[in-house]
Design a protein around this motif. Structure first.
Motif, PDB file in Angstrom:
ATOM      1  N   GLN A   1       1.085  -1.292   0.494  1.00  0.00           N
ATOM      2  CA  GLN A   1       0.072   0.080  -0.002  1.00  0.00           C
ATOM      3  C   GLN A   1       0.613   0.983  -0.234  1.00  0.00           C
ATOM      4  O   GLN A   1       2.344   1.008   0.757  1.00  0.00           O
ATOM      5  CB  GLN A   1      -1.069  -0.092   1.265  1.00  0.00           C
ATOM      6  N   THR A   2       0.249   2.347   0.152  1.00  0.00           N
ATOM      7  CA  THR A   2       0.890   3.501  -0.172  1.00  0.00           C
ATOM      8  C   THR A   2       0.318   4.797   0.778  1.00  0.00           C
ATOM      9  O   THR A   2      -0.599   4.740   0.654  1.00  0.00           O
ATOM     10  CB  THR A   2       0.619   4.032  -1.859  1.00  0.00           C
TER      11      THR A   2
ATOM     12  N   GLY B   1      -2.927   7.170   7.541  1.00  0.00           N
ATOM     13  CA  GLY B   1      -2.913   7.881   8.974  1.00  0.00           C
ATOM     14  C   GLY B   1      -3.132   9.544   8.069  1.00  0.00           C
ATOM     15  O   GLY B   1      -3.757  10.074   8.810  1.00  0.00           O
TER      16      GLY B   1
ATOM     17  N   GLU C   1      -9.547   0.434   7.905  1.00  0.00           N
ATOM     18  CA  GLU C   1      -8.448  -0.042   6.899  1.00  0.00           C
ATOM     19  C   GLU C   1      -8.787  -1.681   7.267  1.00  0.00           C
ATOM     20  O   GLU C   1      -9.470  -2.660   8.103  1.00  0.00           O
ATOM     21  CB  GLU C   1      -7.573   0.414   7.841  1.00  0.00           C
ATOM     22  N   ARG C   2      -8.774  -2.230   5.797  1.00  0.00           N
ATOM     23  CA  ARG C   2      -8.503  -3.364   5.841  1.00  0.00           C
ATOM     24  C   ARG C   2      -7.681  -4.251   6.079  1.00  0.00           C
ATOM     25  O   ARG C   2      -7.999  -5.698   6.745  1.00  0.00           O
ATOM     26  CB  ARG C   2      -9.402  -4.112   4.132  1.00  0.00           C
TER      27      ARG C   2
ATOM     28  N   LEU D   1      -1.638  -2.001   9.128  1.00  0.00           N
ATOM     29  CA  LEU D   1      -1.424  -0.785   9.149  1.00  0.00           C
ATOM     30  C   LEU D   1      -2.642  -0.177  10.172  1.00  0.00           C
ATOM     31  O   LEU D   1      -2.269   0.377  10.788  1.00  0.00           O
ATOM     32  CB  LEU D   1      -2.506  -0.540   7.618  1.00  0.00           C
TER      33      LEU D   1
ATOM     34  N   GLY E   1     -11.765  -3.511   8.858  1.00  0.00           N
ATOM     35  CA  GLY E   1     -12.382  -3.816   8.609  1.00  0.00           C
ATOM     36  C   GLY E   1     -12.650  -3.766   6.927  1.00  0.00           C
ATOM     37  O   GLY E   1     -12.059  -3.239   5.938  1.00  0.00           O
ATOM     38  N   ASP E   2     -13.901  -4.053   6.364  1.00  0.00           N
ATOM     39  CA  ASP E   2     -14.359  -3.994   4.680  1.00  0.00           C
ATOM     40  C   ASP E   2     -15.066  -2.179   4.554  1.00  0.00           C
ATOM     41  O   ASP E   2     -16.184  -2.609   4.871  1.00  0.00           O
ATOM     42  CB  ASP E   2     -14.676  -4.913   3.388  1.00  0.00           C
TER      43      ASP E   2
ATOM     44  N   SER F   1     -15.888  -1.207   1.432  1.00  0.00           N
ATOM     45  CA  SER F   1     -16.054  -0.975   0.813  1.00  0.00           C
ATOM     46  C   SER F   1     -18.153  -1.466   0.888  1.00  0.00           C
ATOM     47  O   SER F   1     -18.681  -0.166   0.612  1.00  0.00           O
ATOM     48  CB  SER F   1     -16.691  -2.908  -0.011  1.00  0.00           C
TER      49      SER F   1
ATOM     50  N   VAL G   1      -3.759   2.841  -5.128  1.00  0.00           N
ATOM     51  CA  VAL G   1      -4.613   1.336  -4.612  1.00  0.00           C
ATOM     52  C   VAL G   1      -5.827   0.968  -5.440  1.00  0.00           C
ATOM     53  O   VAL G   1      -6.524   1.913  -4.711  1.00  0.00           O
ATOM     54  CB  VAL G   1      -3.226   1.163  -3.826  1.00  0.00           C
ATOM     55  N   PRO G   2      -6.046  -0.492  -5.164  1.00  0.00           N
ATOM     56  CA  PRO G   2      -7.265  -0.822  -5.213  1.00  0.00           C
ATOM     57  C   PRO G   2      -7.816  -1.393  -4.017  1.00  0.00           C
ATOM     58  O   PRO G   2      -7.321  -1.273  -2.827  1.00  0.00           O
ATOM     59  CB  PRO G   2      -7.215  -2.124  -6.364  1.00  0.00           C
TER      60      PRO G   2
HETATM   61  N1  SAM Z   1      -5.554   6.936   3.440  1.00  0.00           N
HETATM   62  C1  SAM Z   1      -4.434   6.983   3.468  1.00  0.00           C
HETATM   63  C2  SAM Z   1      -3.368   7.570   3.971  1.00  0.00           C
HETATM   64  O1  SAM Z   1      -3.653   9.214   3.938  1.00  0.00           O
HETATM   65  O2  SAM Z   1      -1.921   6.988   3.434  1.00  0.00           O
HETATM   66  C3  SAM Z   1      -4.187   6.448   1.813  1.00  0.00           C
HETATM   67  C4  SAM Z   1      -4.605   4.987   1.496  1.00  0.00           C
HETATM   68  S1  SAM Z   1      -3.698   3.604   0.404  1.00  0.00           S
HETATM   69  C5  SAM Z   1      -3.887   5.234  -0.702  1.00  0.00           C
HETATM   70  C6  SAM Z   1      -5.294   3.049   0.446  1.00  0.00           C
HETATM   71  C7  SAM Z   1      -5.561   2.611   1.341  1.00  0.00           C
HETATM   72  O3  SAM Z   1      -7.149   1.357   0.924  1.00  0.00           O
HETATM   73  C8  SAM Z   1      -4.668   1.197   1.368  1.00  0.00           C
HETATM   74  O4  SAM Z   1      -4.302   1.109   3.136  1.00  0.00           O
HETATM   75  C9  SAM Z   1      -5.624  -0.324   1.948  1.00  0.00           C
HETATM   76  O5  SAM Z   1      -4.810  -1.511   2.074  1.00  0.00           O
HETATM   77  C10 SAM Z   1      -7.721   0.818   1.910  1.00  0.00           C
HETATM   78  N2  SAM Z   1      -8.195  -0.515   1.797  1.00  0.00           N
HETATM   79  C11 SAM Z   1      -8.580  -1.115  -0.142  1.00  0.00           C
HETATM   80  N3  SAM Z   1      -9.332  -1.372   0.314  1.00  0.00           N
HETATM   81  C12 SAM Z   1     -10.204  -0.885   1.206  1.00  0.00           C
HETATM   82  C13 SAM Z   1     -11.447  -1.887   1.902  1.00  0.00           C
HETATM   83  N4  SAM Z   1     -12.321  -2.650   1.121  1.00  0.00           N
HETATM   84  N5  SAM Z   1     -11.344  -1.483   3.109  1.00  0.00           N
HETATM   85  C14 SAM Z   1     -10.722  -0.554   3.644  1.00  0.00           C
HETATM   86  N6  SAM Z   1      -9.717  -0.651   3.176  1.00  0.00           N
HETATM   87  C15 SAM Z   1      -9.243  -1.014   2.068  1.00  0.00           C
END
Ligand code: SAM
Length: 222
Positions: A65-66, A96, A113-114, A118, A138-139, A141, A210-211
């Protein structure tokens, strides 16, 4: 990862330059720029990588992730038009950093966050920095219906479609900001709830996130 919380003249100077750069790229909201100027982005990096913290680029935070590019954070935050006291759901806590920017703007932040690693890191590190959103694992989405509705929802991962459930978790007049598209590129979309089942949708610029992985998003194989 070894974190160190020291904000000296070098980092403060780099942060000022980053704010100037974001202005030159079209970010106008003074409150958003002030928040970027205030939150020490290097606190989200291992000390080895502090020299990278104020470049306008995304950076790996582990788990594939980023931490989003500062311009992207500023762009999404500007679109949210955060008012003091807004109840905001952030989907994708990641490092965060985005949650801290929203807190600086006076919002009450729910962030989900899933990825457990993290999540575990942010629940330790953010309060230590003095930032206290409500953290959830959790999820996202599916949103977070048990704590809704929200004035604003921000999705910080790329979705294949707008998850239906999120729309129903907005108050009337509430706003969703979400990148939607394929794995390689997404359009930033804002959706304003104007009635029980009426929404105004605006499509904006192209980004690469990222997805978003979950029940109402991409499958885990992506
Ligand atoms: N907002 C973050 C920050 O300030 O660092 C950047 C987030 S990164 C671009 C996207 C994040 O979304 C990742 O940590 C990824 O694990 C999380 N993610 C992806 N699918 C998710 C889901 N269904 N529910 C919660 N988090 C999710």
């Amino acid at each position: 990862m070894a974190y160190k919380f020291v904000d000296n003249y070098r980092e403060r100077g780099a942060r000022k330059k980053l704010v100037e750069l974001l202005k030159s790229k079209g970010i106008e909201d003074k409150r958003v720029l002030a928040a970027i100027g205030k939150v020490p982005r290097h606190y989200f990096f291992d000390e080895t990588f502090w020299s990278q913290a104020y470049r306008d680029v995304a950076f790996p935070i582990g788990e594939g992730q980023t931490i989003s590019q500062p311009y992207t954070v500023a762009y999404q935050t500007e679109l949210l038009h955060v008012e003091k006291g807004d109840k905001i759901l952030e989907i994708g806590t990641g490092s965060g950093y985005q949650a801290c920017i929203l807190l600086e703007l006076g919002a009450e932040v729910y962030t989900i966050e899933r990825q457990k690693n993290l999540f575990d890191r942010t629940i330790q590190v953010l309060p230590y920095m003095g930032y206290r959103p409500h953290f959830f694992l959790g999820d996202g989405s599916l949103g977070l219906p048990e704590h809704g509705p929200y004035d604003k929802i921000i999705v910080t991962a790329g979705a294949p479609v707008v998850p239906e459930g999120l729309l129903q978790q907005l108050v009337m007049g509430g706003l969703l900001v979400i990148p939607v598209g394929d794995e390689n590129s997404q359009k930033m979309i804002t959706i304003l709830r104007v009635g029980e089942n009426e929404f105004e949708r605006i499509e904006l610029d192209t980004f690469r996130f990222v997805p978003l992985v979950g029940d109402q998003a991409w499958g885990p194989e992506i």
